[in-house]
Scaffold this motif. Sequence first.
Motif, PDB file in Angstrom:
ATOM      1  N   GLN A   8       0.846  -1.183   0.000  1.00 43.15           N
ATOM      2  CA  GLN A   8       0.000   0.000   0.000  1.00 43.15           C
ATOM      3  C   GLN A   8       0.884   1.236   0.000  1.00 43.15           C
ATOM      4  N   THR A   9       0.313   2.358  -0.416  1.00 46.27           N
ATOM      5  CA  THR A   9       1.062   3.611  -0.409  1.00 46.27           C
ATOM      6  C   THR A   9       0.454   4.573   0.597  1.00 46.27           C
ATOM      7  N   ASP A  10       1.266   5.428   1.125  1.00 48.95           N
ATOM      8  CA  ASP A  10       0.769   6.486   2.008  1.00 48.95           C
ATOM      9  C   ASP A  10       0.829   7.840   1.312  1.00 48.95           C
ATOM     10  N   ALA A  11       1.006   7.800  -0.009  1.00 50.90           N
ATOM     11  CA  ALA A  11       1.048   9.046  -0.794  1.00 50.90           C
ATOM     12  C   ALA A  11      -0.318   9.714  -0.753  1.00 50.90           C
ATOM     13  N   SER A  12      -0.308  11.018  -0.843  1.00 51.59           N
ATOM     14  CA  SER A  12      -1.553  11.780  -0.879  1.00 51.59           C
ATOM     15  C   SER A  12      -1.457  12.831  -1.969  1.00 51.59           C
ATOM     16  N   VAL A  13      -2.610  13.337  -2.375  1.00 51.47           N
ATOM     17  CA  VAL A  13      -2.650  14.378  -3.391  1.00 51.47           C
ATOM     18  C   VAL A  13      -2.398  15.709  -2.702  1.00 51.47           C
ATOM     19  N   GLU A  14      -1.306  16.364  -3.064  1.00 50.49           N
ATOM     20  CA  GLU A  14      -0.968  17.662  -2.496  1.00 50.49           C
ATOM     21  C   GLU A  14      -1.556  18.760  -3.378  1.00 50.49           C
ATOM     22  N   ARG A  15      -2.236  19.682  -2.785  1.00 52.84           N
ATOM     23  CA  ARG A  15      -2.834  20.794  -3.513  1.00 52.84           C
ATOM     24  C   ARG A  15      -1.977  22.034  -3.324  1.00 52.84           C
ATOM     25  N   SER A  16      -1.559  22.619  -4.427  1.00 52.90           N
ATOM     26  CA  SER A  16      -0.794  23.857  -4.345  1.00 52.90           C
ATOM     27  C   SER A  16      -1.759  25.030  -4.451  1.00 52.90           C
ATOM     28  N   GLY A  17      -1.329  26.176  -4.022  1.00 46.58           N
ATOM     29  CA  GLY A  17      -2.184  27.342  -4.073  1.00 46.58           C
ATOM     30  C   GLY A  17      -2.141  28.076  -5.402  1.00 46.58           C
ATOM     31  N   GLU A  18      -1.084  27.889  -6.160  1.00 48.53           N
ATOM     32  CA  GLU A  18      -0.919  28.610  -7.414  1.00 48.53           C
ATOM     33  C   GLU A  18      -1.333  27.751  -8.604  1.00 48.53           C
ATOM     34  N   PRO A  19      -2.310  28.186  -9.383  1.00 54.51           N
ATOM     35  CA  PRO A  19      -2.703  27.387 -10.547  1.00 54.51           C
ATOM     36  C   PRO A  19      -1.704  27.535 -11.691  1.00 54.51           C
ATOM     37  N   THR A  54      -2.294   3.111  -8.293  1.00 57.33           N
ATOM     38  CA  THR A  54      -1.412   2.304  -9.128  1.00 57.33           C
ATOM     39  C   THR A  54      -2.149   1.963 -10.419  1.00 57.33           C
ATOM     40  N   PRO A  55      -1.422   1.568 -11.462  1.00 59.74           N
ATOM     41  CA  PRO A  55      -2.091   1.146 -12.696  1.00 59.74           C
ATOM     42  C   PRO A  55      -3.102   0.018 -12.469  1.00 59.74           C
ATOM     43  N   ASP A  86       5.214   7.672  -5.800  1.00 63.20           N
ATOM     44  CA  ASP A  86       5.626   6.655  -4.850  1.00 63.20           C
ATOM     45  C   ASP A  86       5.726   5.319  -5.577  1.00 63.20           C
ATOM     46  N   THR A  87       6.223   4.318  -4.871  1.00 62.95           N
ATOM     47  CA  THR A  87       6.296   2.955  -5.388  1.00 62.95           C
ATOM     48  C   THR A  87       5.793   2.012  -4.315  1.00 62.95           C
ATOM     49  N   CYS A  88       5.010   1.022  -4.721  1.00 68.53           N
ATOM     50  CA  CYS A  88       4.631  -0.049  -3.809  1.00 68.53           C
ATOM     51  C   CYS A  88       4.728  -1.357  -4.585  1.00 68.53           C
ATOM     52  N   TYR A  89       4.369  -2.469  -3.968  1.00 71.57           N
ATOM     53  CA  TYR A  89       4.583  -3.779  -4.573  1.00 71.57           C
ATOM     54  C   TYR A  89       3.292  -4.576  -4.596  1.00 71.57           C
ATOM     55  N   SER A  90       3.119  -5.354  -5.673  1.00 67.74           N
ATOM     56  CA  SER A  90       1.948  -6.213  -5.795  1.00 67.74           C
ATOM     57  C   SER A  90       2.106  -7.401  -4.850  1.00 67.74           C
ATOM     58  N   GLU A  91       1.056  -8.196  -4.720  1.00 66.92           N
ATOM     59  CA  GLU A  91       1.114  -9.396  -3.884  1.00 66.92           C
ATOM     60  C   GLU A  91       2.191 -10.349  -4.372  1.00 66.92           C
ATOM     61  N   MET A  96       5.269  -1.438  -8.452  1.00 66.57           N
ATOM     62  CA  MET A  96       4.218  -0.665  -9.109  1.00 66.57           C
ATOM     63  C   MET A  96       4.397   0.811  -8.793  1.00 66.57           C
ATOM     64  N   ASN A  97       4.284   1.639  -9.811  1.00 68.55           N
ATOM     65  CA  ASN A  97       4.316   3.085  -9.608  1.00 68.55           C
ATOM     66  C   ASN A  97       2.976   3.558  -9.071  1.00 68.55           C
ATOM     67  N   VAL A  98       3.021   4.592  -8.257  1.00 65.19           N
ATOM     68  CA  VAL A  98       1.817   5.243  -7.749  1.00 65.19           C
ATOM     69  C   VAL A  98       1.770   6.618  -8.400  1.00 65.19           C
ATOM     70  N   TYR A  99       0.661   6.921  -9.085  1.00 67.06           N
ATOM     71  CA  TYR A  99       0.514   8.161  -9.843  1.00 67.06           C
ATOM     72  C   TYR A  99      -0.379   9.152  -9.116  1.00 67.06           C
ATOM     73  N   VAL A 100      -0.088  10.444  -9.332  1.00 66.22           N
ATOM     74  CA  VAL A 100      -0.919  11.546  -8.840  1.00 66.22           C
ATOM     75  C   VAL A 100      -0.981  12.619  -9.921  1.00 66.22           C
ATOM     76  N   VAL A 101      -1.915  13.545  -9.764  1.00 70.70           N
ATOM     77  CA  VAL A 101      -1.995  14.700 -10.651  1.00 70.70           C
ATOM     78  C   VAL A 101      -0.779  15.578 -10.381  1.00 70.70           C
ATOM     79  N   ALA A 102      -0.107  16.013 -11.441  1.00 71.18           N
ATOM     80  CA  ALA A 102       1.160  16.741 -11.303  1.00 71.18           C
ATOM     81  C   ALA A 102       0.973  18.164 -10.786  1.00 71.18           C
ATOM     82  N   ASP A 103       0.342  19.013 -11.516  1.00 74.60           N
ATOM     83  CA  ASP A 103       0.135  20.401 -11.114  1.00 74.60           C
ATOM     84  C   ASP A 103      -1.339  20.600 -10.838  1.00 74.60           C
ATOM     85  N   ASP A 104      -1.632  21.064  -9.656  1.00 77.60           N
ATOM     86  CA  ASP A 104      -3.031  21.255  -9.337  1.00 77.60           C
ATOM     87  C   ASP A 104      -3.202  22.562  -8.609  1.00 77.60           C
TER      88      ASP A 104
END
Length: 150
Positions: A8-19, A54-55, A86-91, A96-104
């Motif tokens: 599992q990943t503990d990554a979260s979506v970080e929101r920036s203030g500047e669009p 993850t994918p 982030d990276t986590c592992y399958s069973e 596996m790569n963990v993806y998030v939105v880049a600029d938000d």
Amino acid sequence: MARLLPTQTDASVERSGEPAVLTLDDDTTRDAIEALSSETAYEIFRLLNETPATPARIADHLDQSLQNSHYHLRNLEAAGLIEVTDTCYSEKGREMNVYVVADDPTLLFLGTENDRPTLKRAFKSFASLLGPPSILLAIGESISRLFTGE
């Protein structure tokens, strides 16, 4: 038994203030529009806007093949809309790569770079018009939820 590799990943979506502002005279805008033109890619982007994934999780959530998810993830990443956080592992122990939105957030402005002063004036006018009413609407909605139990 404890696992050596995190599944599992503990990554979260970080929101920036500047669009980030994309304008029509920028090649990045064309890449972003092309990457989001597919319904599947659009749904993947929406999912990643809510939570990192993850994918495999994306494929399960959208009822798509893993290969199809990888294809759209590569396109979205090439356009700069998502990134690996982030990276986590399958069973089975596969990485596996963990993806998030880049600029938000990202703002798509259907004008050119030279029109940006007009854009700023428009936002200031819009914000001043909606400021007090939007606060009242938010309060009203909160009170309504309190009484309806939603």
